[in-house]
Design a protein around this motif. Structure first.
Motif, mmCIF file in Angstrom:
data_model
loop_
_atom_site.group_PDB
_atom_site.id
_atom_site.type_symbol
_atom_site.label_atom_id
_atom_site.label_comp_id
_atom_site.label_asym_id
_atom_site.label_seq_id
_atom_site.Cartn_x
_atom_site.Cartn_y
_atom_site.Cartn_z
ATOM 1 N N ALA A 45 0.836 -1.204 0.000
ATOM 2 C CA ALA A 45 0.000 0.000 0.000
ATOM 3 C C ALA A 45 0.870 1.253 0.000
ATOM 4 O O ALA A 45 0.621 2.206 -0.755
ATOM 5 N N CYS B 91 -6.717 3.358 -0.513
ATOM 6 C CA CYS B 91 -5.329 3.431 -0.970
ATOM 7 C C CYS B 91 -5.245 4.187 -2.294
ATOM 8 O O CYS B 91 -4.346 5.024 -2.494
ATOM 9 N N LEU C 235 -1.672 7.871 3.745
ATOM 10 C CA LEU C 235 -2.270 6.624 4.213
ATOM 11 C C LEU C 235 -2.961 6.844 5.552
ATOM 12 O O LEU C 235 -4.069 6.336 5.785
#
Length: 265
Positions: A94, A144, A120
């Protein structure tokens, strides 16, 4: 307030085996800095075509599209595009997915790592930076993708049915998460959806498009305060606005009602 998107007398015609097909006809629209605008309309009304013109993925047949006062000649870093498909690289974590655009911008490793981690955390994935996409739920993958789009600091976010593949509960949660992120960052957003409730809940203005060829048939202000809440969804004010949008989508006029340029600003 500065205008980010200017669409002027835009039409788009495709060639098909049965001859020319006009997707959009004489569309005019302005979107101001920091606005959250949703586009709704029946299937085939040209919503995605319009968004792709702003993204620079298509060129208009006639008319012009300006972003920040400059003609759109192709894709650019000033526009972040988020589709229904997550489009994450499955072999990257991610964090690495969010870093990808920053790497292309030439940011040094430390700076891009810090910025990717910040975004994030902004979308609630701070603890999942080392996770691969296959280890994330659908909603987490879309978070994401949103973090990746935000991280490159575009002035404009273009979102085409980003929550369309999610279940109802996750979709509602994602709407709240998106608005929370938007309130912190105040990027300009153009958001396509088929969901009338979603269109009203998210937007400061709802643009209703009529079918075949697509035109703007109504521009509806949503004078509900942010942050939006569950109580608002159940309020008479929300129901009234929703009813107007619903009628515009499901019972469009035979010929689109002309909308003055001033009404679109």
């Amino acid at each position: 307030m500065d205008t980010v998107i200017s669409i002027r007398s835009v039409s788009k015609t495709y060639e098909s085996s049965r001859g020319p097909v006009t997707s959009l006809s004489q569309v005019d629209l302005d979107v101001a800095q920091g606005e959250f605008v949703t586009l709704v309309g029946p299937s085939g009304c040209g919503k995605s075509t319009l968004l792709n013109l702003v993204a620079g993925l298509l060129r208009p047949t006639t008319g012009e599209v300006l972003v920040n006062g400059e003609p759109v000649e192709g894709p650019g870093p000033d526009r972040g595009v988020i589709f229904q498909q997550y489009a994450l690289f499955p072999w990257l974590t991610a964090l690495q997915n969010v870093e990808f655009g920053l790497r292309l911008q030439g940011l040094k490793k430390k700076e891009r790592r810090e910025r990717a981690q910040r975004y994030l955390e902004l979308v609630g994935l701070g603890a999942f930076g080392s996770s691969l996409p296959k280890e994330l739920s659908g909603g987490m993958k879309q978070r994401c993708a949103i973090a990746r789009a935000y991280a490159v600091h575009p002035s404009l976010l273009l979102m085409d049915e980003p929550f369309g593949a999610l279940d109802a509960l996750t979709r509602v949660q994602m709407q709240d998460d998106l608005l929370a992120t938007w309130q912190q960052e105040r990027r300009t957003v153009l958001f396509i959806t088929h969901d009338v409730d979603e269109a009203v809940y998210l937007a400061g203005r709802v643009i209703v498009m009529s079918p075949g060829p697509g035109r703007i048939s109504d521009v509806i202000d949503v004078p509900l305060a942010y942050p939006r809440t569950e109580e608002m969804r159940l309020s008479p004010e929300f129901a009234e606005i929703r009813g107007r949008v619903w009628r515009g989508v499901h019972h469009p006029p035979a010929v689109a009602t002309p909308v003055s340029e001033g009404a679109l600003k």
